[in-house]
Design a protein around this motif. Structure first.
Motif, mmCIF file in Angstrom:
data_model
loop_
_atom_site.group_PDB
_atom_site.id
_atom_site.type_symbol
_atom_site.label_atom_id
_atom_site.label_comp_id
_atom_site.label_asym_id
_atom_site.label_seq_id
_atom_site.Cartn_x
_atom_site.Cartn_y
_atom_site.Cartn_z
ATOM 1 N N LEU A 1 0.825 -1.209 0.000
ATOM 2 C CA LEU A 1 0.000 0.000 0.000
ATOM 3 C C LEU A 1 0.859 1.259 0.000
ATOM 4 C CD1 LEU A 1 -2.850 -1.013 2.501
ATOM 5 C CD2 LEU A 1 -3.065 -0.648 0.033
ATOM 6 N N SER A 2 1.899 1.283 0.854
ATOM 7 C CA SER A 2 2.749 2.477 0.915
ATOM 8 C C SER A 2 3.536 2.650 -0.378
ATOM 9 C CB SER A 2 3.700 2.389 2.113
ATOM 10 O OG SER A 2 4.562 1.270 1.984
ATOM 11 N N SER A 3 4.039 1.541 -0.934
ATOM 12 C CA SER A 3 4.779 1.627 -2.195
ATOM 13 C C SER A 3 3.858 2.000 -3.343
ATOM 14 C CB SER A 3 5.464 0.283 -2.499
ATOM 15 O OG SER A 3 6.423 -0.021 -1.529
ATOM 16 N N GLY A 4 2.629 1.474 -3.300
ATOM 17 C CA GLY A 4 1.657 1.815 -4.342
ATOM 18 C C GLY A 4 1.305 3.291 -4.315
ATOM 19 N N LEU A 5 1.167 3.848 -3.099
ATOM 20 C CA LEU A 5 0.871 5.274 -2.980
ATOM 21 C C LEU A 5 2.031 6.107 -3.519
ATOM 22 C CD1 LEU A 5 -1.104 7.435 -1.935
ATOM 23 C CD2 LEU A 5 0.073 7.326 0.278
ATOM 24 N N ALA A 6 3.255 5.699 -3.192
ATOM 25 C CA ALA A 6 4.427 6.416 -3.721
ATOM 26 C C ALA A 6 4.505 6.292 -5.235
ATOM 27 C CB ALA A 6 5.699 5.879 -3.073
ATOM 28 N N PHE B 1 3.632 13.797 -3.313
ATOM 29 C CA PHE B 1 3.251 13.499 -4.691
ATOM 30 C C PHE B 1 2.179 12.414 -4.748
ATOM 31 C CE2 PHE B 1 7.404 14.907 -7.012
ATOM 32 C CZ PHE B 1 7.104 16.213 -6.665
ATOM 33 N N GLY B 2 2.380 11.331 -3.963
ATOM 34 C CA GLY B 2 1.429 10.227 -3.976
ATOM 35 C C GLY B 2 0.025 10.649 -3.564
ATOM 36 N N PRO B 3 -0.142 11.309 -2.411
ATOM 37 C CA PRO B 3 -1.491 11.749 -2.013
ATOM 38 C C PRO B 3 -2.148 12.696 -3.019
ATOM 39 C CG PRO B 3 -0.017 11.782 -0.125
ATOM 40 C CD PRO B 3 0.834 11.468 -1.312
ATOM 41 N N ILE B 4 -1.356 13.598 -3.630
ATOM 42 C CA ILE B 4 -1.943 14.502 -4.624
ATOM 43 C C ILE B 4 -2.442 13.717 -5.830
ATOM 44 C CG2 ILE B 4 -1.432 16.335 -6.291
ATOM 45 C CD1 ILE B 4 0.427 17.570 -4.234
ATOM 46 N N THR C 1 -2.917 21.169 -12.800
ATOM 47 C CA THR C 1 -1.569 21.748 -12.927
ATOM 48 C C THR C 1 -0.598 21.056 -11.986
ATOM 49 O OG1 THR C 1 -2.540 23.891 -13.514
ATOM 50 C CG2 THR C 1 -0.237 23.877 -12.826
ATOM 51 N N LEU C 2 -1.043 20.808 -10.743
ATOM 52 C CA LEU C 2 -0.192 20.084 -9.795
ATOM 53 C C LEU C 2 0.123 18.676 -10.311
ATOM 54 C CD1 LEU C 2 -1.824 21.080 -6.374
ATOM 55 C CD2 LEU C 2 0.386 21.828 -7.273
ATOM 56 N N ALA C 3 -0.896 18.011 -10.861
ATOM 57 C CA ALA C 3 -0.692 16.649 -11.378
ATOM 58 C C ALA C 3 0.287 16.634 -12.549
ATOM 59 C CB ALA C 3 -2.038 16.048 -11.799
#
Length: 634
Positions: A22-27, A180-183, A305-307
């Motif tokens: 899960l953590s690696s997937g989010l990253a 970056f991941g959460p955005i 724009t952030l993405a």
């Protein structure tokens, strides 16, 4: 009791594995899927434009079906299932694949595979200068859906965003990279929600999953379908990133994130845009932003724009990593590489690559002026890379996995047929700007091949005859050469134990340090070398050792640490007392038949003269490093 303890340990292990995934997937969302994730911003708008801007209901379903099956066959099947299996000891990317399938090979087949790998990697630079431009422009153009007031300022704003992005590379992104991941997760949730709203209004678009819609569209439009395929390809341009970032995250997190987050969000977004066109056949503007309520357009532009900044960051970082791999595999001159994070090895900064990419990206943004215009230049580089990857994949199927021809050939031909279709379609874009990334890739390919050929010629010219080594060692053992206190480490480019710089050192100073290391640095065609295999030690005379240290093509080469490994294998030296010697060569024309053509020699001489010095590349103490100049005739 033992059974319950084992069961408990298994549950804890499974829980830890899930947490890691899960953590690696989010990253991975913030690094791997930026390009694929932001493709809905411009893809559907582009392919709708290829059919006149107002497709019929059947054509709209055909367009959606083409996108759906491109994502399934190329990304979900080819890359996630097959290509990602062809890892080089856990590392991915076309250079890693090239090294994997050519190790131990020779002849024309190996040469062809090397050319495929090198040109494919060079094409990634071409893609890297267009992706930030088209992504940021398409995001900022969304403001035009809400108001035309800011239309004249879209390009200047895009130039400022891109300038800031490249300027920030020197500081690294380790700290802000954590968000970056959460955005990107918020981005995928948002585009999925917007797509769902459109899908609920016209649920019949679900029928596009039927591949017959693809067939009917191609049959109905004939040769014009190639133009459409050039637009459809924009939906999968980020597929190569799944493989390139394999070493950072591993197969499971990347595959899981793709199948359960990214793919559903993309399918819903494209389906929602199609539903919007069916409901409003005469709609104008980008259907992606038209899906959003009027009040949500500006927040969506900000999020988009952030993405796109995150997607661009991933491309830039990928170019830096590719440069380091090419350097250490011997295909690129030494460049200054700065580590921007003490914790994350992948966080590096390559100034030359950064500024060249920045100039090219800004020029493209200013020259084309819109994402729609840039779409014509986008895709040629990536489609060629994907085609070359398939050729290398077939070699991996046969030589690495041991598949029979009856299995490997049909599988590869299926991918090759689809890749060639997209490749042919993108060739139609050459006049619209597709020549730009191809030209850039060709220039980089020439630099890589000339550098490799020049360094090989250099090594051949430096090779000494065995009798000259024997004569020097005889003089050393007989006591004819005076030994003085100290430790000297001589860099050795040849396979022999006695480097030319050492012989010239003795000839000039009539003496030699008491402890001498002849040091050969090799970069293997594997990602990492185990500590136990780091150094090979051979004693050739009293207090004289020939040490060969090995690094993988993604490792940071620390020679001092490698020599500490040599000390564990019987090499006696004082690292605090060591002085390092290397030759600083000036390439000139050989009076004998030249080893290089005139233009190759001049190009190689320029690159060689400006390549990074050993202290910077090998983490040597600059105050204990000496260079001895000489001329090398090639």
């Amino acid at each position: 009791m033992g059974g319950s303890e084992a069961s408990g340990r298994k549950q804890r292990t499974d829980s830890a594995d899930r947490a890691f995934t899960l953590s690696s997937g989010l990253a991975a969302l913030g690094i791997v899927f930026g390009d694929l994730g932001t493709s809905p911003l411009y893809t559907y708008q582009t392919i709708v434009g290829t059919v006149g801007g107002h497709p019929s209901p059947e054509d709209a379903l055909g367009l959606l079906s083409l996108v759906v099956w491109a994502l399934i066959i190329i990304v979900s099947v080819k890359y996630c299932i097959f290509v990602m299996r062809a890892d080089n000891r856990g590392e991915g990317g076309i250079l890693a694949l090239m090294a994997l399938v050519t190790t131990g090979k020779g002849g024309r087949l190996s040469a062809g595979l090397i050319v495929a790998g090198l040109f494919g990697s060079a094409l990634i630079y071409g893609d890297g200068v267009i992706t930030p431009a088209i992504s940021v422009l398409s995001a900022l153009e969304g403001i035009n859906v809400a108001t035309d007031v800011f239309k004249p300022y879209v390009v200047p704003a895009a130039l400022l965003v891109l300038l800031g992005l490249f300027a920030a590379q020197a500081k690294g992104t380790a700290k802000i990279g954590r968000i970056f991941g959460p955005i990107m997760l918020l981005w995928f949730v948002t585009i999925a929600a917007l797509g769902t709203t459109g899908l609920l209004r016209r649920p019949e678009v679900i029928g596009a999953i039927n591949p017959l819609h693809c067939v009917r569209f191609i049959v109905a439009h004939g040769w014009h379908s190639f133009v459409v395929l050039g637009g459809v390809f924009l939906a999968i341009t980020g597929g190569e990133a799944l493989y390139a970032d394999l070493g950072h995250f591993g197969r499971k997190p990347i595959r899981s994130t793709w199948y359960f987050v990214v793919l559903p969000a993309l399918l819903l977004s494209y389906a929602g845009q199609t539903a919007l066109l069916l409901e409003n056949p005469g709609i104008q503007g980008n259907p992606f932003f038209k899906l959003a309520p009027h009040w949500a357009v500006i927040p969506l532009v900000v999020l988009a724009t952030l993405a796109t900044i995150i997607a661009s960051q991933a491309i830039i970082t990928g170019a830096f990593s590719l440069t380091r791999q090419a350097m250490q595999l011997g295909w690129f001159p030494g460049l200054n590489i700065r580590q921007t994070s003490d914790e994350e090895y992948g966080q590096i900064y390559v100034p030359v690559v950064n500024w060249v990419m920045m100039v090219c990206t800004l020029l493209l943004t200013f020259s084309f002026g819109s994402s729609a215009a840039l779409a014509g230049a986008y895709g040629t580089a990536v489609s060629t890379t994907m085609l070359l990857t398939t050729f290398l994949l077939f070699s991996a199927m046969r030589d690495i996995w041991g598949w029979r021809v009856a299995v490997a050939l049909p599988t590869s031909l299926l991918f090759l047929l689809i890749d060639f279709g997209f490749f042919s379609a993108n060739l139609l874009k050459i006049r619209e700007g597709g020549w730009i990334p191809l030209l850039l890739a060709l220039l980089i390919f020439i630099l890589m091949t000339v550098w490799h050929r020049g360094t090989e010629a250099l090594h051949r010219s430096q090779a000494q005859r065995p009798e000259s080594n024997d004569a020097f060692l005889a003089s050393l053992n007989s006591g004819k050469i005076t030994r003085v206190p100290g430790t000297a480490v001589f860099f050795n480019r040849s396979e022999t134990a006695i480097p030319d710089v050492l012989v010239r050192h003795v000839a000039q100073f009539k003496a030699l340090q008491e402890t001498v290391i002849s040091l050969t640095v090799r970069f293997d065609e594997v990602p990492r070398v185990a500590w136990s295999e780091r150094a090979a030690v051979e004693q050739t005379a009293d207090n004289f050792w020939h040490v060969t240290v090995r690094f993988g093509f993604i490792e940071r080469p620390n020679v001092v640490a490698a020599l500490a490994s040599a000390m564990e294998k019987g090499c006696s030296l004082d690292l605090d007392d060591a002085v390092y010697f290397a030759s600083h060569d000036d390439v000139v024309r050989s009076p004998n038949p030249p080893r290089l053509r005139s233009w190759q020699r001049m190009l190689f001489a320029v690159m060689y003269r400006n390549a990074v010095r050993s202290p910077d590349r090998f983490d040597l103490p600059a105050d204990k490093f000496l260079e001895v100049g000489r001329q090398i005739a090639l």
